[in-house]
Design an enzyme around this catalytic site. Structure first.
Site, PDB file in Angstrom:
ATOM      1  N   CYS A   1      -2.726   8.362   3.547  1.00  0.00           N
ATOM      2  CA  CYS A   1      -2.450   7.788   2.215  1.00  0.00           C
ATOM      3  C   CYS A   1      -3.569   8.126   1.241  1.00  0.00           C
ATOM      4  O   CYS A   1      -3.324   8.634   0.157  1.00  0.00           O
ATOM      5  CB  CYS A   1      -2.228   6.282   2.282  1.00  0.00           C
ATOM      6  SG  CYS A   1      -2.757   5.431   3.740  1.00  0.00           S
TER       7      CYS A   1
ATOM      8  N   GLU B   1       0.886  -1.169   0.000  1.00  0.00           N
ATOM      9  CA  GLU B   1       0.000   0.000   0.000  1.00  0.00           C
ATOM     10  C   GLU B   1       0.918   1.210   0.000  1.00  0.00           C
ATOM     11  O   GLU B   1       1.504   1.545   1.023  1.00  0.00           O
ATOM     12  CB  GLU B   1      -0.908  -0.057   1.234  1.00  0.00           C
ATOM     13  CG  GLU B   1      -2.171   0.734   1.047  1.00  0.00           C
ATOM     14  CD  GLU B   1      -2.091   2.065   1.727  1.00  0.00           C
ATOM     15  OE1 GLU B   1      -1.473   2.981   1.126  1.00  0.00           O
ATOM     16  OE2 GLU B   1      -2.626   2.193   2.829  1.00  0.00           O
TER      17      GLU B   1
HETATM   18  O1  TXE Z   1       8.415   6.370   4.150  1.00  0.00           O
HETATM   19  P1  TXE Z   1       9.243   5.066   3.926  1.00  0.00           P
HETATM   20  P2  TXE Z   1       8.793   7.669   5.015  1.00  0.00           P
HETATM   21  C1  TXE Z   1       5.055   8.877   1.711  1.00  0.00           C
HETATM   22  C2  TXE Z   1       4.994  10.351   2.019  1.00  0.00           C
HETATM   23  C3  TXE Z   1       6.297  10.611   2.700  1.00  0.00           C
HETATM   24  C4  TXE Z   1       7.216   9.602   2.065  1.00  0.00           C
HETATM   25  C5  TXE Z   1       8.382   9.191   2.917  1.00  0.00           C
HETATM   26  O2  TXE Z   1       4.931  11.076   0.815  1.00  0.00           O
HETATM   27  O3  TXE Z   1       6.784  11.896   2.477  1.00  0.00           O
HETATM   28  O4  TXE Z   1       6.398   8.494   1.803  1.00  0.00           O
HETATM   29  O5  TXE Z   1       7.959   8.755   4.221  1.00  0.00           O
HETATM   30  C6  TXE Z   1      10.630   1.263   6.308  1.00  0.00           C
HETATM   31  N1  TXE Z   1      13.073  -2.077   3.304  1.00  0.00           N
HETATM   32  N2  TXE Z   1       4.314   8.084   2.653  1.00  0.00           N
HETATM   33  O6  TXE Z   1      10.235   8.025   4.905  1.00  0.00           O
HETATM   34  O7  TXE Z   1      10.680   5.376   3.749  1.00  0.00           O
HETATM   35  C7  TXE Z   1      10.776   2.451   7.231  1.00  0.00           C
HETATM   36  O8  TXE Z   1      11.677   2.152   8.271  1.00  0.00           O
HETATM   37  C8  TXE Z   1      12.103  -2.284   4.199  1.00  0.00           C
HETATM   38  C9  TXE Z   1       3.048   7.603   2.204  1.00  0.00           C
HETATM   39  O9  TXE Z   1       8.274   7.444   6.363  1.00  0.00           O
HETATM   40  O10 TXE Z   1       8.568   4.315   2.848  1.00  0.00           O
HETATM   41  C10 TXE Z   1       9.330   2.625   7.683  1.00  0.00           C
HETATM   42  O11 TXE Z   1       9.018   1.676   8.697  1.00  0.00           O
HETATM   43  N3  TXE Z   1      11.568  -1.295   4.941  1.00  0.00           N
HETATM   44  C11 TXE Z   1       2.610   6.458   3.020  1.00  0.00           C
HETATM   45  C12 TXE Z   1       8.530   2.274   6.436  1.00  0.00           C
HETATM   46  O12 TXE Z   1       9.420   1.520   5.615  1.00  0.00           O
HETATM   47  C13 TXE Z   1      12.034  -0.047   4.764  1.00  0.00           C
HETATM   48  C14 TXE Z   1       2.799   6.611   4.490  1.00  0.00           C
HETATM   49  C15 TXE Z   1       8.019   3.484   5.646  1.00  0.00           C
HETATM   50  O13 TXE Z   1       9.119   4.296   5.310  1.00  0.00           O
HETATM   51  C16 TXE Z   1      13.050   0.221   3.838  1.00  0.00           C
HETATM   52  C17 TXE Z   1       4.102   7.126   4.821  1.00  0.00           C
HETATM   53  C18 TXE Z   1      13.583  -0.856   3.084  1.00  0.00           C
HETATM   54  N4  TXE Z   1      14.532  -0.685   2.149  1.00  0.00           N
HETATM   55  C19 TXE Z   1       4.789   7.858   3.902  1.00  0.00           C
HETATM   56  N5  TXE Z   1      13.287   1.556   3.855  1.00  0.00           N
HETATM   57  C20 TXE Z   1       1.191   6.003   2.788  1.00  0.00           C
HETATM   58  N6  TXE Z   1       0.942   5.226   1.752  1.00  0.00           N
HETATM   59  O14 TXE Z   1       0.327   6.276   3.562  1.00  0.00           O
HETATM   60  C21 TXE Z   1      12.445   2.086   4.767  1.00  0.00           C
HETATM   61  N7  TXE Z   1      11.698   1.126   5.321  1.00  0.00           N
END
Ligand code: TXE
Length: 478
Positions: A287, A253
């Site tokens: 989201c 998602e």
């Molecule tokens: O997300 P990340 P972030 C979008 C929103 C935001 C951007 C970045 O635009 O500005 O994403 O947010 C884990 N392998 N959304 O930095 O990096 C990380 O530790 C496995 C939309 O928070 O995607 C965290 O637990 N896991 C979204 C999780 O992934 C990894 C909601 C999310 O981090 C990883 C949030 C890897 N390689 C942000 N790298 C929505 N759909 O609602 C990071 N993580």
């Protein structure tokens, strides 16, 4: 605890919740209150050994958990929902402080309530064996079996609710789960897991408070058979790559940039409140929030004015203050994204109807509700996911153009169409998104499947489809 003296009142129950997850000791990483930036506790720093240990324990616990059967697992999940309700206020207060969302409005209390509701529904939803063939040529049935260990990786915007979305169906189906919370909202998720573990058998549900590296290792781990991920599209891609190692099944998602289309003939005053919450729920950090609003020329100014009037009635501030319904951005990176996108829009000549500069009087990470009119596709505020309280409002004169714009980006989580229901349904069928709401935006229900298309990911959560997605189909033929 930190040497800071909190200026917000805390209760004995608040302290007890932090103590039960070890957040009041001297070790660990300081976790700030999103509104005041004061330290509220310390989050453990767990590493590779902790992850290995967690996955091994979850693997060992899985067969016995599966063997309990649906009835007993459902009983335990219902008891887990009761436990969440018992601790609801303390969970909501911790969530409010760490994440920033107010207790009131569709925010922290609402989120904790949803956790209990989704647990109860996952427990109560029947999943019948399907008879595929039953005639003189033979008999074949389709059933769903547990996968094994599910890895759950969550974001910081709705950290409790999304954790429950990821694990409730998984546990119900007989899997065990290892949860890696976002670094930004570790304490709330650990507290939730601790409450759930008051009633679940040992090692069925384990949290590992690690960083991205731990997330990456979890997703590619040979003993993990399914990964539930909610977060950014960029990280989603990494997880797909990781799954080449273990062939884990994935539910992704990812981010969205949901369009709303207001049709000619809609009633601006009647829809303004729902448009507002569609866009600004959780101060825009959602989201499936409305992130770009296309309004027909014939009622453009009325919609802008009606939205501005609603915005003026919505108090923003510290989430523990019962008056507030909007809070800060959760973290500096997100605050900077929102500021940059709004500044860029202003420089391009867009009209800032309300907001537009940080609400520094409220605190470091507060940004006011910002409505940006006279802006077009191509501006970063329209094309990029702002994930915060800034809504671009784009004028259109031909519905075909609005549909083309809505479909013009490589994401498709949600969308909405506003106006006459039949007309709106006809337009909805042309929009590329996992869900298209009619005269509302973003509402989810534990029995209605939810998931994205295109860059917003794949796989469905909730309801019967959600149960199937955390199981492997098995055919019994004969
Ligand atoms: O997300 P990340 P972030 C979008 C929103 C935001 C951007 C970045 O635009 O500005 O994403 O947010 C884990 N392998 N959304 O930095 O990096 C990380 O530790 C496995 C939309 O928070 O995607 C965290 O637990 N896991 C979204 C999780 O992934 C990894 C909601 C999310 O981090 C990883 C949030 C890897 N390689 C942000 N790298 C929505 N759909 O609602 C990071 N993580």
């Amino acid at each position: 605890m930190s040497e800071h003296t909190p200026t917000v009142p805390t209760t004995t129950e608040d302290s007890a919740l932090l103590e039960r997850i070890g957040a009041t000791g001297r070790d660990g990483r300081d976790v700030p209150d999103a509104a005041t930036r004061e330290t509220i506790g310390r989050a453990p720093l767990q590493g590779v050994d902790d992850l290995e240990d967690a996955v091994a324990r979850a693997r060992a616990a899985q067969p016995a958990w599966e063997a309990l059967g649906h009835t007993e697992r459902s009983r335990l999940l219902t008891a887990a929902a009761d436990a969440v309700e018992e601790h609801a206020e303390a969970l909501a207060r911790l969530l409010s402080r760490e994440q920033g969302k107010p207790l009131n409005g569709p925010n922290a209390r609402f989120e904790v309530g949803a956790c209990a509701a989704w647990l109860r529904t996952a427990a109560a939803t029947p999943l019948e064996t399907e008879v595929i063939l039953d005639d003189e040529t033979g008999h074949a049935e389709l059933t769903y079996r547990a996968i094994g260990v599910v890895g759950a990786i969550g974001p910081w915007n709705w950290p409790l609710m999304i954790t429950i979305w990821q694990i409730a169906a998984a546990l119900r189906m007989g899997n065990t789960a290892v949860v890696k919370p976002s670094e930004y909202t570790t304490l709330s998720v650990l507290a939730l897991l601790s409450v759930l573990n008051d009633v679940l058998p040992p090692d069925v549900l384990i949290g590992v408070a690690g960083d991205r590296e731990i997330g990456a290792r979890l997703t590619a781990h040979p003993l993990v058979g399914k990964v539930m991920f909610t977060g950014s599209t960029a990280t989603g891609r990494r997880i797909v790559e990781g799954s080449a190692q273990n062939l884990a099944r994935l539910t992704l998602e990812l981010g969205g940039n949901d369009a709303g289309i207001v049709l000619p003939g809609a009633d601006p005053a009647a829809i303004a409140q729902d448009l507002f919450w569609g866009a600004f729920i959780n101060t825009g950090q959602t989201c499936a929030a409305l992130k770009r609003l296309y309004v027909h020329d014939s009622l453009y100014e009325q919609v802008v004015e009606a939205l501005a009037a609603v915005a003026a009635t919505m108090p923003m501030g510290n989430g523990l203050d019962e008056d507030n319904v909007l809070g800060p951005l959760q973290n500096r990176a997100q605050f900077d994204i929102v500021s940059r996108l709004v500044d860029d829009a202003r420089e391009r000549g867009a009209r800032i109807v309300t907001g537009g500069t940080p609400a520094s009087d409220l605190g470091e990470l507060f940004y006011p509700v910002t409505l940006v009119a006279d802006i077009a596709d191509g501006a970063p505020l329209v094309d990029e996911e702002q994930f915060g309280p800034a809504l671009p409002i784009i004028r259109y004169s031909d519905v075909d153009d609005a549909v083309r714009s809505a479909n013009g980006l490589d994401v498709g989580l949600g969308a909405s169409v506003w106006g006459d229901r039949d007309e709106a349904r006809a337009v909805a069928a042309r929009v590329q998104a996992g869900t298209v709401w009619i005269n509302s935006h973003g509402g989810v229900h534990p029995m209605i499947p939810f998931g994205g298309v295109k860059g917003s990911g794949y796989g469905l959560e909730f309801g019967v489809e959600g149960l199937k997605s955390v199981a492997v189909p098995q055919i019994i033929n004969g």
